[in-house]
Design an enzyme around this catalytic site. Structure first.
Site, PDB file in Angstrom:
ATOM      1  N   VAL A 316       0.900  -1.159   0.000  1.00  0.00           N
ATOM      2  CA  VAL A 316       0.000   0.000   0.000  1.00  0.00           C
ATOM      3  C   VAL A 316       0.937   1.206   0.000  1.00  0.00           C
ATOM      4  O   VAL A 316       1.455   1.604   1.041  1.00  0.00           O
ATOM      5  CB  VAL A 316      -0.922   0.012   1.230  1.00  0.00           C
ATOM      6  CG1 VAL A 316      -1.809   1.250   1.219  1.00  0.00           C
ATOM      7  CG2 VAL A 316      -1.770  -1.253   1.277  1.00  0.00           C
ATOM      8  N   PRO A 317       1.222   1.769  -1.181  1.00  0.00           N
ATOM      9  CA  PRO A 317       2.376   2.664  -1.341  1.00  0.00           C
ATOM     10  C   PRO A 317       2.146   4.086  -0.842  1.00  0.00           C
ATOM     11  O   PRO A 317       2.094   5.045  -1.624  1.00  0.00           O
ATOM     12  CB  PRO A 317       2.615   2.632  -2.854  1.00  0.00           C
ATOM     13  CG  PRO A 317       1.249   2.428  -3.428  1.00  0.00           C
ATOM     14  CD  PRO A 317       0.523   1.535  -2.461  1.00  0.00           C
ATOM     15  N   CYS A 318       2.053   4.239   0.475  1.00  0.00           N
ATOM     16  CA  CYS A 318       1.895   5.575   1.033  1.00  0.00           C
ATOM     17  C   CYS A 318       3.135   6.434   0.778  1.00  0.00           C
ATOM     18  O   CYS A 318       3.073   7.660   0.877  1.00  0.00           O
ATOM     19  CB  CYS A 318       1.575   5.506   2.521  1.00  0.00           C
ATOM     20  SG  CYS A 318       2.701   4.526   3.509  1.00  0.00           S
ATOM     21  N   HIS A 319       4.256   5.792   0.411  1.00  0.00           N
ATOM     22  CA  HIS A 319       5.464   6.566   0.090  1.00  0.00           C
ATOM     23  C   HIS A 319       5.296   7.353  -1.208  1.00  0.00           C
ATOM     24  O   HIS A 319       6.070   8.264  -1.482  1.00  0.00           O
ATOM     25  CB  HIS A 319       6.685   5.640  -0.004  1.00  0.00           C
ATOM     26  CG  HIS A 319       6.580   4.602  -1.073  1.00  0.00           C
ATOM     27  ND1 HIS A 319       5.913   3.407  -0.896  1.00  0.00           N
ATOM     28  CD2 HIS A 319       7.049   4.571  -2.353  1.00  0.00           C
ATOM     29  CE1 HIS A 319       5.982   2.682  -1.998  1.00  0.00           C
ATOM     30  NE2 HIS A 319       6.665   3.369  -2.902  1.00  0.00           N
ATOM     31  N   ARG A 320       4.294   7.017  -2.010  1.00  0.00           N
ATOM     32  CA  ARG A 320       4.058   7.747  -3.260  1.00  0.00           C
ATOM     33  C   ARG A 320       3.225   9.004  -3.063  1.00  0.00           C
ATOM     34  O   ARG A 320       2.881   9.688  -4.024  1.00  0.00           O
ATOM     35  CB  ARG A 320       3.378   6.825  -4.281  1.00  0.00           C
ATOM     36  CG  ARG A 320       4.254   5.655  -4.719  1.00  0.00           C
ATOM     37  CD  ARG A 320       3.533   4.718  -5.682  1.00  0.00           C
ATOM     38  NE  ARG A 320       4.287   3.470  -5.825  1.00  0.00           N
ATOM     39  CZ  ARG A 320       3.795   2.356  -6.346  1.00  0.00           C
ATOM     40  NH1 ARG A 320       2.537   2.336  -6.781  1.00  0.00           N
ATOM     41  NH2 ARG A 320       4.546   1.266  -6.432  1.00  0.00           N
TER      42      ARG A 320
END
Length: 359
Positions: A316-320
């Site tokens: 779940v790419p919250c880094h994006r």
């Protein structure tokens, strides 16, 4: 407990009011400092997002938090047990000592008596308390940037396997506490950015976090409460699957994360997480972009909180998600990791793919 505590919002209001209504029944753990307090503590109050509430001292300590030296939450119970008070003072003077039953015997104490007194007062044994305090300090060192090797040595462990076994005890609850429910299993996954902790049942991945995330102990405790089960060391098919997928991801290979996920959160949080997973690799979105796309009537901060509540990093790419001005903003795994991940994914962007942002 004889009755259920009110929800966290009510408890936070009680904390702000320094209320004694829940004395001995509720404690606040502060993620930003690693300490736990009485709700009546006179210290400066933490932000709501940095707080967790538990109904016992044992739950706070088992989650990696140490007692506040200002409101002294252990004093209320230790004052009723002279033996407990005596040993807590010894532990305060030498918190790094590796206590054994032989140490107690040399002081003329019966280990069984000590064990019963601590279980009666604090809900855990003296030796468990001493061990958890050492591990809590090791976890704080990791959060502050210390190496795994340095932390394991400071915690008193001579090998990585010994350290990992001890860290497993930090997340472990005795299987008997699972009350007949399916156990959750946790294992370590090595990555170029440091170890990650994966937690899963037999069918779904519940958590994937970097080992030094400050909120990890609290997240694990919350997960155990939500699942009403125990987290024990071990591997299941979802952990095997995410391990293989992460290896391909970090090798720069085109990969689609197919590990089944248990996305435990509010309806709004799940909506935000679903939108994050739609961001193509090599691209980013701002918090305001996400807010518009999920049509929230709340603020951008609601999206940021949902990002922070994500327990499954990378997949779940919250880094994006970045600031409107292009800044990296916060990331539970650390900004250096966020920058590395975005650069890594930029190299993985399919050739010939251009977005409006790039033109």
């Amino acid at each position: 407990m004889l009755f259920d505590l009110p929800n966290d919002e009510i408890l936070y209001d009680a904390l702000l009011a320094r209320s004694s209504d829940y004395e001995g029944q509720a404690f606040v753990c502060v993620k930003s400092t690693g300490i736990f307090c009485r709700l009546s503590c006179p210290a400066r109050k933490p932000k709501r997002e940095n707080t967790l509430f538990f109904d016992s001292i044992a739950a706070c300590i088992n989650s990696g938090f140490r007692p506040c030296q200002r409101c002294r939450p252990l004093a209320q119970v230790s004052g009723k047990e002279p033996l407990v008070d005596q040993l807590l003072k010894l532990l305060d003077r030498d918190p790094d000592r590796r206590w054994t039953e032989d140490d107690l015997v040399r002081r003329g104490l019966d280990p069984s008596t000590v064990r019963r007194a601590f279980k009666r007062s604090l809900g855990l044994t003296f030796l468990d308390l001493a061990r958890q305090r050492r591990m809590g300090e090791a976890a704080r060192q990791l959060s502050a940037g210390a190496s795994v090797i340095a932390a394991q040595v400071d915690a008193g462990y001579e090998s990585p396997s010994g350290f990992r076994a001890a860290f497993a005890r930090l997340i472990d609850a005795a299987p008997v506490k699972a009350q007949g429910r399916e156990l959750l299993f946790a294992d370590w996954i090595d990555t170029p950015l440091g170890p990650m902790v994966a937690v899963a049942d037999q069918t779904h991945l519940h958590l994937l976090e970097f080992h030094d995330r400050k909120a990890l102990p609290a997240e694990l405790e919350r997960l155990k409460q939500t699942a009403r089960s125990a987290v024990v060391p071990g591997r299941t098919p979802p952990i095997e699957q995410i391990d293989a997928e992460l290896k391909a991801y970090f090798a720069g290979q085109p990969v689609e994360f197919l590990t089944p996920l248990a996305l435990d959160g509010s309806a709004f949080e799940r909506q935000v997480w679903a939108r994050l997973m739609q961001i193509p690799i090599g691209e980013t979105r701002s918090y305001s972009d996400i807010a518009r796309e999920v049509a929230t009537i709340g603020t951008v901060r609601a999206v940021a909180r949902a990002n922070g509540a994500n327990r499954i990093a990378i997949v779940v790419p919250c880094h994006r998600c970045i600031g409107a001005d292009g800044s990296l903003t916060g990331y539970g795994g650390g900004l250096e990791r966020k920058q590395w991940l975005l650069r890594h994914e930029g190299k993985m962007r399919p050739v010939g793919l251009f977005t409006e942002e790039m033109r």
